[in-house]
Design a protein around this motif. Structure first.
Motif, mmCIF file in Angstrom:
data_model
loop_
_atom_site.group_PDB
_atom_site.id
_atom_site.type_symbol
_atom_site.label_atom_id
_atom_site.label_comp_id
_atom_site.label_asym_id
_atom_site.label_seq_id
_atom_site.Cartn_x
_atom_site.Cartn_y
_atom_site.Cartn_z
ATOM 1 N N ALA A 28 0.851 -1.187 0.000
ATOM 2 C CA ALA A 28 0.000 0.000 0.000
ATOM 3 C C ALA A 28 0.889 1.238 0.000
ATOM 4 O O ALA A 28 2.003 1.211 0.526
ATOM 5 C CB ALA A 28 -0.910 0.013 1.219
ATOM 6 N N GLU A 32 -2.473 5.736 2.652
ATOM 7 C CA GLU A 32 -3.544 4.900 2.126
ATOM 8 C C GLU A 32 -4.148 4.094 3.272
ATOM 9 O O GLU A 32 -3.453 3.653 4.177
ATOM 10 C CB GLU A 32 -2.990 3.954 1.058
ATOM 11 N N THR A 63 -3.868 3.274 8.756
ATOM 12 C CA THR A 63 -3.340 4.135 7.714
ATOM 13 C C THR A 63 -1.839 3.903 7.618
ATOM 14 O O THR A 63 -1.145 3.904 8.642
ATOM 15 C CB THR A 63 -3.605 5.615 8.047
#
Length: 130
Positions: A28, A32, A63
């Motif tokens: 990721a 994100e 996150t």
């Protein structure tokens, strides 16, 4: 204070909302949102729910703060009396993940109170505002 035990990267980690953890590299991008479905245990105000092996309906949302490399681990191999020596180093790729909330059966058990306050990363002087 509620917490959960999750499995990621082949390791089990006890996580709480509002804290960040260094885990194995995730695919990721920074800033994100990530949802982890492999929750092994959820504890909320004395009520403990243990999965067999996973707790159904439990997720942990977080996150990605940044990607970094861990400390160097030295591997030194030597065979005595043979003049054979190998010295190698390894740095593991890791992801710093901020836990936002723990969800159980569609309800948010706890959410981090850091949504309105900036988070200061202790390894750098960069502030990340959510």
């Amino acid at each position: 204070m509620a917490y959960a035990i999750i499995e990621t990267g082949g390791k089990q980690i006890r996580v709480e909302p509002g804290r960040f953890y260094d885990i194995e590299l995730l695919s990721a991008q920074p800033d994100e949102k990530v949802t982890i479905n492999s929750v092994l245990l959820v504890q909320n105000d004395g009520e403990v729910t243990i999965g067999q092996p996973l707790v159904t309906g439990a997720t942990v949302e977080g996150t990605v703060l940044r990607h970094l490399r861990g400390r160097k681990v030295l591997v030194y191999k030597m065979k005595p009396k043979k003049k054979t020596r190998k010295k190698r180093g390894h740095r593991q790729e890791i992801t710093r993940l901020l836990i936002d909330s723990i969800n159980f059966n569609g309800t948010v058990l706890t959410a981090s109170a850091t949504a309105e306050t900036p988070v200061v990363d202790s390894t750098s002087d960069v502030e990340v505002a959510e």
